[in-house]
Write an enzyme that holds these catalytic residues in place. Structure first.
Site, mmCIF file in Angstrom:
data_model
loop_
_atom_site.group_PDB
_atom_site.id
_atom_site.type_symbol
_atom_site.label_atom_id
_atom_site.label_comp_id
_atom_site.label_asym_id
_atom_site.label_seq_id
_atom_site.Cartn_x
_atom_site.Cartn_y
_atom_site.Cartn_z
ATOM 1 N N TYR A 142 0.813 -1.210 0.000
ATOM 2 C CA TYR A 142 0.000 0.000 0.000
ATOM 3 C C TYR A 142 0.855 1.272 0.000
ATOM 4 O O TYR A 142 0.398 2.323 -0.438
ATOM 5 C CB TYR A 142 -0.912 0.046 1.236
ATOM 6 C CG TYR A 142 -2.256 -0.607 1.063
ATOM 7 C CD1 TYR A 142 -2.358 -1.952 0.702
ATOM 8 C CD2 TYR A 142 -3.428 0.104 1.273
ATOM 9 C CE1 TYR A 142 -3.586 -2.555 0.557
ATOM 10 C CE2 TYR A 142 -4.667 -0.493 1.134
ATOM 11 C CZ TYR A 142 -4.743 -1.821 0.772
ATOM 12 O OH TYR A 142 -5.961 -2.415 0.636
ATOM 13 N N LYS A 192 3.173 -15.185 1.822
ATOM 14 C CA LYS A 192 3.483 -16.025 0.674
ATOM 15 C C LYS A 192 4.990 -16.230 0.642
ATOM 16 O O LYS A 192 5.683 -15.757 -0.272
ATOM 17 C CB LYS A 192 2.985 -15.367 -0.620
ATOM 18 C CG LYS A 192 1.471 -15.391 -0.781
ATOM 19 C CD LYS A 192 0.930 -16.720 -1.304
ATOM 20 C CE LYS A 192 1.291 -16.928 -2.758
ATOM 21 N NZ LYS A 192 0.871 -18.283 -3.242
ATOM 22 N N ASP A 225 -2.829 -17.926 0.413
ATOM 23 C CA ASP A 225 -3.861 -18.519 -0.457
ATOM 24 C C ASP A 225 -4.489 -19.736 0.203
ATOM 25 O O ASP A 225 -5.709 -19.911 0.209
ATOM 26 C CB ASP A 225 -3.285 -18.855 -1.849
ATOM 27 C CG ASP A 225 -2.039 -19.729 -1.806
ATOM 28 O OD1 ASP A 225 -1.422 -19.865 -0.723
ATOM 29 O OD2 ASP A 225 -1.665 -20.291 -2.853
ATOM 30 N N ASP A 249 -6.331 -7.157 3.821
ATOM 31 C CA ASP A 249 -7.482 -6.518 3.182
ATOM 32 C C ASP A 249 -8.401 -7.583 2.587
ATOM 33 O O ASP A 249 -9.614 -7.591 2.814
ATOM 34 C CB ASP A 249 -6.969 -5.561 2.099
ATOM 35 C CG ASP A 249 -8.104 -4.779 1.440
ATOM 36 O OD1 ASP A 249 -9.019 -4.348 2.165
ATOM 37 O OD2 ASP A 249 -8.063 -4.620 0.209
ATOM 38 N N ASP A 253 -12.164 -9.254 4.315
ATOM 39 C CA ASP A 253 -13.466 -9.237 3.629
ATOM 40 C C ASP A 253 -14.040 -10.651 3.560
ATOM 41 O O ASP A 253 -15.227 -10.868 3.770
ATOM 42 C CB ASP A 253 -13.330 -8.688 2.197
ATOM 43 C CG ASP A 253 -13.630 -7.196 2.119
ATOM 44 O OD1 ASP A 253 -13.485 -6.520 3.155
ATOM 45 O OD2 ASP A 253 -14.003 -6.714 1.032
HETATM 46 C C1 IPM Z 1 -10.462 -1.408 3.908
HETATM 47 C C2 IPM Z 1 -10.735 -0.747 2.600
HETATM 48 C C3 IPM Z 1 -9.608 0.226 2.321
HETATM 49 C C4 IPM Z 1 -8.331 -0.553 2.129
HETATM 50 C C5 IPM Z 1 -9.863 1.190 1.155
HETATM 51 C C6 IPM Z 1 -11.160 1.955 1.320
HETATM 52 C C7 IPM Z 1 -8.712 2.141 0.978
HETATM 53 O O1 IPM Z 1 -10.888 -1.703 1.603
HETATM 54 O O2 IPM Z 1 -10.334 -0.693 4.915
HETATM 55 O O3 IPM Z 1 -10.379 -2.633 3.948
HETATM 56 O O4 IPM Z 1 -8.056 -1.062 1.029
HETATM 57 O O5 IPM Z 1 -7.595 -0.671 3.099
HETATM 58 MG MG MG Z 2 -10.918 -3.721 2.320
#
Ligand code: IPM
Ligand code: MG
Length: 368
Positions: A142, A192, A225, A249, A253
């Protein structure tokens, strides 16, 4: 002594709506539990760009550095899709994370009993699930340099750099081990190492910190993975997962959706202790700004309310009050209240964002 200070940054999309419900909860704690906060509010994301031409004004950044905790709603929306990269709403959030040095991002994935049916996985795979992903938040691909889109001969090349120093890995590893000691005493580190040097270093440093400082915690390593696969196969094998910024990230999710709704999950981003002993901290829901439902009263305020519960626990040492708030959320769900994202059961009418917030305040009141 003055009250602890909170900076509220509702942001874009559903951010302001869900944050309005958090304000009700904050007010309740002030009135009924003597937990008074000095609350100020400011702009971040697209709304800050609209007003100041930048997704995070320097004055807002300075305020965030001074307060005891920041509560953020969400940033972004289609209106801002074509902005220059440097002023996109997300840059505001990334600047907060980077300049406050919030290296340890706690993302719990908890399955609420009343919602186990909402998962796309079988109920017995997710019922009772309670895992914590710790995502490194201030480094890795990032932020690594060099980055950019350059010209090479007659074609363009997109470049990002995955870069981790030993100390960056060590500090997030420590925060994972510390947290594991208060939970299931188990950490799984994901990278990884089979294809990335930064992954090899990650694995080495996590193991070194473990052996030297936390030998009593159970540690395992997994390729990220395979970790994704194991998370969907049998998520209850995990307690704490520690991983880098990008893998974190993605995996968070995935883990969030295991529980049925992204609208339920809070997060805490923690940095180093300030002079008063509290960590630098920002709390935000895992979900985004959901522009498609903004303004319709459909948003689920629970993730943002639970983010405030995390603030009570991690910034203000009010673990019992955090438990109270989490139980109030549980009680409301157990009564059958559902925002639109949680529909599925037949004959259930959704409640609005405000109705859900009000019901949680009533449940808090009933807890006294
Ligand atoms: C998260 C989001 C952020 C990230 C975005 C909005 C920049 O996806 O907080 O997980 O990628 O970190
Ligand atoms: Mg995210």
């Amino acid at each position: 002594m003055s009250n602890p200070s909170l900076l509220i940054l509702p942001g874009d999309g559903i951010g302001p709506e869900v944050m309005a419900e958090v304000r009700k909860v904050i007010d309740w704690y002030g009135d009924k539990r003597g937990l008074k906060f000095d609350v100020s509010e400011d702009l971040v994301g697209g709304c800050a760009y609209d007003k100041h031409g930048t997704p995070l004004h320097d004055d807002t950044m300075a305020k965030a550095q001074e307060v005891d905790a920041v509560l953020l709603g969400a940033v972004g929306g289609p209106k801002y899709d074509n902005l220059d990269f440097s002023v996109k709403p997300e840059r505001g959030l990334l600047r907060l994370r980077k300049e406050m040095d919030l290296f340890s991002n706690l993302r719990p994935a908890q399955c609420f009993d009343a919602l186990a049916d909402f998962s796309s996985l079988k109920k017995d795979v997710v019922a009772g699930l309670d895992i914590m992903i710790i995502r490194e938040l201030t480094s890795g691909v990032y932020f690594g340099e060099p980055r950019g889109i350059i010209k090479d001969g007659n074609e363009r090349v997109g470049i990002n750099t995955q870069r981790y120093t030993e100390s960056e890995i060590a500090r997030v590893a420590r925060s994972a081990f510390e947290l594991a000691k208060k939970r299931g005493n188990k950490v799984c580190s994901m990278e990884k190492a089979n294809v990335m040097e930064s992954g090899i270093l990650w694995r080495d440093v996590v193991q070194e910190i473990h052996d030297a400082e936390y030998p009593e915690v159970e540690l395992s390593h997994m390729y990220a993975d395979a970790g994704a696969m194991q998370l969907t196969r049998w998520p209850k094998q995990f307690d704490v997962i520690v991983t880098d910024n990008l893998f974190g990230d993605l995996l968070s999710d995935l883990a969030a959706m295991l529980t049925g709704s992204l609208g339920m999950l809070p997060s805490a981003s923690l940095g180093l202790p300030m002079a008063n002993g509290r960590p630098k901290a920002l709390y935000e829901p895992v979900h985004g700004s959901a522009p498609d439902i903004a303004g319709t009263g459909k948003a689920n305020p629970i993730a943002c309310i639970l983010s405030f519960a995390m603030a009570l626990r991690y910034s203000f040492d009010e673990g019992a009050e955090a438990d109270r708030l989490e139980q109030a959320v549980n009680a409301v769900l157990a009564k059958g209240l559902r925002t639109a994202d949680l529909l599925g059961e037949e004959g259930v009418q959704p409640v609005s964002t405000a109705e859900m917030g009000d019901a949680i305040v009533v449940a808090l009141e009933e807890s006294l």
